[in-house]
Design a protein around this motif. Structure first.
Motif, short mmCIF file in Angstrom:
data_model
loop_
_atom_site.label_atom_id
_atom_site.label_comp_id
_atom_site.label_asym_id
_atom_site.label_seq_id
_atom_site.Cartn_x
_atom_site.Cartn_y
_atom_site.Cartn_z
N LYS A 138 3.53 2.95 11.75
CA LYS A 138 4.56 2.78 11.08
C LYS A 138 5.94 3.81 10.93
O LYS A 138 6.88 4.18 10.29
CB LYS A 138 5.00 2.20 9.89
N THR A 139 4.34 5.36 10.37
CA THR A 139 4.85 6.17 10.03
C THR A 139 6.34 6.67 10.57
O THR A 139 7.91 7.29 9.87
CB THR A 139 4.07 7.43 9.84
N GLU A 140 6.47 6.82 11.47
CA GLU A 140 7.31 7.64 12.70
C GLU A 140 8.80 7.19 12.55
O GLU A 140 9.55 8.02 11.84
CB GLU A 140 7.84 8.08 14.12
N ALA A 141 8.94 5.58 11.96
CA ALA A 141 10.05 5.07 12.37
C ALA A 141 10.49 5.97 10.65
O ALA A 141 12.23 5.47 10.65
CB ALA A 141 10.38 3.79 12.72
N LEU A 142 9.18 5.56 9.99
CA LEU A 142 10.37 5.20 8.33
C LEU A 142 10.86 7.08 7.75
O LEU A 142 11.26 7.18 7.40
CB LEU A 142 9.06 5.14 7.29
N VAL A 143 9.92 7.57 8.68
CA VAL A 143 10.05 9.11 8.60
C VAL A 143 11.93 9.13 9.53
O VAL A 143 12.34 10.36 8.14
CB VAL A 143 8.78 10.17 8.95
N MET A 181 15.03 3.24 -0.38
CA MET A 181 14.04 2.62 -1.03
C MET A 181 13.85 1.27 -1.37
O MET A 181 12.42 0.19 -1.28
CB MET A 181 13.96 3.47 -2.11
N ALA A 182 15.15 0.27 -1.39
CA ALA A 182 15.94 -1.02 -1.78
C ALA A 182 14.31 -1.52 -0.73
O ALA A 182 14.08 -2.82 -1.16
CB ALA A 182 16.16 -1.34 -1.86
N ASP A 183 14.34 -1.15 0.09
CA ASP A 183 13.60 -2.13 1.01
C ASP A 183 12.17 -1.56 1.67
O ASP A 183 11.24 -1.50 2.95
CB ASP A 183 14.18 -2.94 2.65
N ALA A 184 12.16 -0.50 1.72
CA ALA A 184 10.40 0.27 1.48
C ALA A 184 9.93 -0.19 2.07
O ALA A 184 9.13 -0.93 0.68
CB ALA A 184 11.26 1.72 0.58
N PRO A 185 8.77 -0.09 1.94
CA PRO A 185 7.11 -0.67 2.46
C PRO A 185 6.73 -0.28 1.05
O PRO A 185 7.32 1.32 0.47
CB PRO A 185 6.34 -0.52 3.33
#
Ligand SMILES: Cc1cc2nc3c(=O)[nH]c(=O)nc-3n(C[C@H](O)[C@H](O)[C@H](O)COP(=O)(O)OP(=O)(O)OC[C@H]3O[C@@H](n4cnc5c(N)ncnc54)[C@H](O)[C@@H]3O)c2cc1C
Length: 473
Positions: free
Chosen positions: A281-286, A237-241
């Motif tokens: 961008k969702t898939e890479a985040l998940v 979460m430190a680098d999450a959008p």
């Protein structure tokens, strides 16, 4: 309620256009119901169901003139049941349902009886949102007046950060505007200080762009992996959008078809995911979240916003007993992870179909803590990088002691690690000392006491996380 109070309520104004319900009236039992049942022994003396803002004003004026303490009911979700207290005069604003949207400016004006789901479905047609909470039948009014946190807080801030003005019925019998230009002290105090200062009849928000589709769902992991998953999630979460919201729920896995049957009802740590940024961008985040441990399944999919923002409705149903504690954490340390995972493992055995002992960890940060100053509103957020809360549900009074002990046990163990400021709406009232700290510094609390002395000097609006009026010097 004393006999003299009862005598006063007999004089309730006759010009009131809404319904006036006393305990023997048909409709009283239904009107008395609120979201949770642990306070449903309470018998308010009179429930005044306002038809419009003038009705609300008639009640506040009556309360002020007769010195009658006044409770307010909007969506009915208060964790303390403060919308329907025993023996009280209650003004119920839940029929104030008007929603007006100026599509050229994105300014939305809502009556104070609007629920989050009603606001969401209206605004999403225009690809707009007001950042608010996560359960669709929560009232906009109570949620906003406490601050308002949810899936969009990292992107757009708290609900109060998007509030432009309010119309307020005061106990001295006036209908006033509170905004950055008018009655600034009242505007500051109401944005986090709850219903201490007047009864809000409508809210004006600056809605923000969203959608049309967002992605939402969950990624569960077996409970044994919770310590490693939570530690890795902290780093993630430190680098999450800012468009990514993740709540980690330590819970029992709901029996959803997408989850293998052997995990139904099993202890899990479930990452609840909402992504409102670019869909590509969702898939890479998940995938990144699923790689934090041995994920059982990845179940995140494109949905309309109102679907995403009601996915918790099923696991937070109305009509049960509950006990909620919450606290801000500056850091999600290894010690905190150890405490919450040990208590999650030691939860009560499920007794009855709804019994549950859930702990949620919310990752805050982004707009809510970085873009808005602590002193911009009474809602306190300083150092609030994480939020911990319990969500408990059960049905019978004989189970009260067990659930209270479990919640108090986790809360006590976390005490050395939590901050003294807190989000008032997602915790039971913990008493006067706690209240002096939850809004932040002593100076901020003194400012609230002064606002209370100015706007409700008799403390008639006392059924809330109560702030007493500053004493005259
Ligand atoms: C299942 C559940 C899920 C929740 N999820 C979230 C979440 O995701 N995010 C979040 O931020 N909070 C959440 N909350 C907490 C919620 O914000 C508070 O309980 C809030 O007080 C609910 O507002 P209400 O209008 O529904 O409740 P009510 O019980 O109707 O009101 C609560 C109190 O607010 C004050 N109040 C209400 N309306 C007015 C008014 N018009 N004028 C003046 N004072 C008023 C009164 O003091 C009243 O007692 C949740 C609560 C529950 C039970």
């Amino acid at each position: 309620m004393s006999q003299s109070d009862e005598a006063v309520l007999k004089k309730f104004p006759t010009g009131f256009r809404g319904e006036v319900l006393r305990p023997r009236d048909p409709g009283y039992a239904a009107a008395r119901k609120i979201f949770y049942t642990h306070t449903d022994h309470a018998t308010p003396a009179l429930i005044a169901r306002a038809a419009d803002a003038q009705d609300v004003l008639a009640v506040t004026r009556f309360a002020g003139e007769t010195g009658t303490p006044l409770a307010v009911r909007a969506g009915g979700h208060s964790v303390d049941g403060s919308g329907m207290p025993d023996g009280a005069l209650v003004v119920d604003v839940s029929a104030l349902k008007a929603i007006e949207l100026d599509t050229s400016t994105g300014i939305a004006r809502l009556g104070s009886g609007v629920l989050l789901g009603e606001m969401d479905t209206t605004l999403e047609r225009h690809e707009l949102v007001v950042p608010a909470g996560t359960v669709s039948n929560t009232g906009v009014a109570g949620l906003t007046l406490g601050g308002g946190v949810g899936y969009n807080m990292r992107r757009y801030g708290a609900t109060v950060d998007n509030l432009l003005s309010m119309e307020v019925a005061t106990v001295d019998g006036r209908l006033v505007t509170a905004s950055a230009k008018e009655n600034q002290d009242l505007f500051w105090a109401l944005r986090g200080g709850g219903g201490n200062f007047g009864v809000v009849t409508s809210f004006e928000f600056q809605a923000r762009p969203l959608g049309p589709q967002v992605s939402a769902g969950f990624v569960p992991f077996p409970a044994e992996s919770a310590p490693e998953v939570l530690a890795a999630w902290r780093e993630y979460m430190a680098d999450a959008p800012r468009e990514l919201s993740v709540i980690a729920a330590m819970t029992q896995c709901p029996p959803m078809p997408v989850v293998p049957e052997r995990y139904h009802g099993a202890d899990v740590v479930l990452l609840l995911v909402v992504h409102t940024g670019p869909p590509e961008k969702t898939e890479a985040l998940v995938d990144g979240l699923a790689a934090l441990g041995p994920a059982i399944v990845k179940a995140v999919q494109p949905v309309p916003w109102s679907v995403a923002n009601s996915m918790l409705d099923a696991i937070a149903p109305p009509g049960h007993r509950s006990y909620t504690k919450g606290a801000y954490l500056s850091e999600l340390t290894d010690d905190v992870i150890d405490i919450v995972t040990r208590h999650a493992a030691a939860h009560l055995p499920s007794a009855g179909p709804v019994a549950s002992t859930v702990q949620n960890l919310w990752s805050m940060g982004g707009a809510i803590t970085e873009d808005f100053d602590e002193d911009s509103a009474a809602f306190s957020r300083e150092g609030a990088n994480w939020f911990w809360e319990t969500v408990t549900l059960w049905d019978t009074p004989d189970q009260d002691a067990g659930f209270h002990a479990w919640v108090d046990g986790v809360h006590a163990a976390l005490k050395p690690h939590v901050r003294s400021n807190c989000y008032v709406n997602l915790s039971t009232d913990n008493g006067a000392d706690w209240r002096r700290g939850v809004w932040g510094s002593p100076e901020r609390y003194a400012r609230l006491e002064r606002a209370k002395a100015d706007w409700d000097p008799q403390n008639l609006l006392r059924f809330n996380k109560n702030i007493e009026p500053a004493k005259a010097v």
